[in-house]
Design a protein around this motif. Sequence first.
Motif: not given
Length: 162
Positions: A51-70
Amino acid sequence: MRWLVGGAAMVAGGLVARRLLGGSARGDGQWPQRLVGRRRPRWHVATVNRPADKIAVDGQLPEPLTGLGDAVEIQVRPAAGNRGTEIAVRLRDGARLPAAQAVRRAMGRDPEQAIRAALREAKQLIETSEVLHPDHPPTTESTLLNKPLQLATRHGRREGRL
């Protein structure tokens, strides 16, 4: 005889290049609009069995996606038929010439390859809590015959379907 075969190959290559580049029959020397125009960014989508609430825990996506940046735009939405969640990613700036994209792709620096690899790793982290690697550490010694398999394994996460 060799020059005749070489000449025929050059003519055939020219016709193929003209067909691929969309050369006009008028011979006006203009580049086709599809090669010089802006290309719309493509969405890359992966369906995750959570479910979507277990993907972005505390509003943070997993590191590979956040590593892509802006440089990317990320959307998280429910999947069709209530079967998990879709994660969609695309580049913010889609302006690229196909020739430059081919060079970047050959060098392994295509941003779309990085997006596909990040989506694969994020999906694995969300579903299994670890990134799985094929045959890692390798159990065979490196030989000339298994070099193509090693190359395909090394670059496989950056290409193809998700």
